[in-house]
Design a protein around this motif. Structure first.
Motif: not given
Length: 372
Positions: A11, A96-98, A300, A348
């Protein structure tokens, strides 16, 4: 001995739709192998509507970045990696990015004593505009879910806890292209087309997982039969593609590692009991909020958000559907994001709006990936 795989979830914060700095730093440190990336889920800070170009901007940046780091072409990354961008970070949600990475476990590594996180990815063929929101999209999505399950080595639908789908929408140009060929489309309203595409995709997931029967489905069921839904589907529509990109997340004894996934189905936007159910499935106890040590185990959080159609939440009136300035789905993302942030002590969160056929009216699935 069969190869044992292990899934990793990274993450990363994003300061802009093309900010890959944290991800690139992880690649340079050897913490993330770009060749093993199978999917990226992202929350981008656009409006989440038809003209939310932050999704396409982010998708392009990700494809170019992964290609550069792994030595692959941009085209092959687009073909093999599910790039799922969900626009809209209303309220306190953080962009955000996962990043989902799959590695072969070291030789001799036994499969997990308990089922571990398993990941599978598949793509449908590109759809014609007249197929979006209709039975061809439902059936193709069901086939892709089955293919992703096979790729992940998940034999039973009961072991699937979350299915993320990125699906297309209709633009005026696409509608006119269909008309030029003598074909009609599910709706001439480009915004409503997002709901039709999400709904058909979710019904495809439901069909694949045995949550609905094929005889119940047809073009007329999409966005018209709220009693038909999946408790494990999360679908997001965007202008940047014409196919459905599908990622299946479940647990399997054939995989190694400490990560596992659990899910619940929120009955309304403030249903924290469903969140507790998801936490319990991965060995975490929910209280008023997670303890700091438990928060550190969470990799996540994924959820859907949708305002109730009757304008009520547990008998109390809400005005999400009456606000002409901000679309109701944007309100819903902020509401569900705030509820979940209070539980997890983190913003997030992958909260996606538009839950047509994804859980009951006003509710939706919620999933937690955590280290056991």
């Amino acid at each position: 001995m069969p190869t044992v795989r292990q899934a990793f979830v990274h993450r990363f914060a994003a300061s802009a739709p093309d900010d890959l700095d944290a991800m690139e730093a992880a690649v340079r440190r050897g913490e993330l192998d770009p060749a093993g990336i199978v999917a990226v889920l992202g929350k981008t800070e656009g409006n989440g509507c038809v003209n939310d170009f932050t999704r396409g901007f982010a998708s392009l940046a990700l494809k170019q970045g992964i290609a550069a780091w792994s030595g692959r072409s941009v085209e092959s990354v687009g073909r093999d990696v599910a790039i799922v961008m969900s626009g809209g970070t209303e309220g306190g949600l953080s962009p955000h990015w996962l990043v989902f990475e799959v590695r072969e476990a070291p030789a001799g590594t036994p499969a997990a004593a308990l089922p571990a996180l398993a990941v599978g990815v598949a793509m449908t063929r590109p759809f014609a505009p007249e197929e979006i929101g209709r039975l061809p999209q439902i059936r193709a999505t069901a086939d892709a879910v089955a293919a992703a399950m096979r790729q992940a080595g998940i034999d039973s639908a009961a072991d699937v806890h979350y299915v993320q789908v990125k699906c297309p929408l209709l633009t005026k140009a696409r509608i006119e292209a269909a008309a030029a060929r003598g074909r009609d489309v599910a709706t001439g309203d480009t915004y409503l087309s997002m709901g039709y595409s999400r709904g058909a995709s979710a019904l495809g997931v439901a069909l694949a997982l045995g949550e609905v029967r094929e005889g119940e489905l047809g073009d007329g069921a999409v966005c018209a039969r709220p009693d038909l839904y999946s408790g494990r589907a999360s679908t997001s529509a965007g202008i940047e593609l014409m196919e459905n990109q599908v990622m299946v997340l479940g647990n399997s004894r054939a995989w190694a590692g400490e990560l596992a996934i659990g899910h619940g189905v929120m009955q309304d936007p403030i249903d924290v009991d469903a969140v507790a159910q998801a936490l319990e499935q991965v060995g975490l106890r929910a209280g008023l909020r997670l303890a700091d040590a438990d928060r550190a185990r969470v990799a996540a959080v994924l959820a859907k958000a949708e305002p109730t159609c009757n304008g009520l939440i547990r008998g109390r009136r809400h005005v999400m559907l009456d606000d002409s300035d901000i679309h109701a789905s944007r309100h819903a993302r902020a509401l569900v994001g705030g509820v979940l942030a209070g539980v997890f002590g983190d913003t997030q969160l992958f909260v996606s709006g538009g839950a047509e056929h994804q859980g009951p009216d006003g509710g939706g699935p919620v999933a937690v990936i955590a280290r056991r």
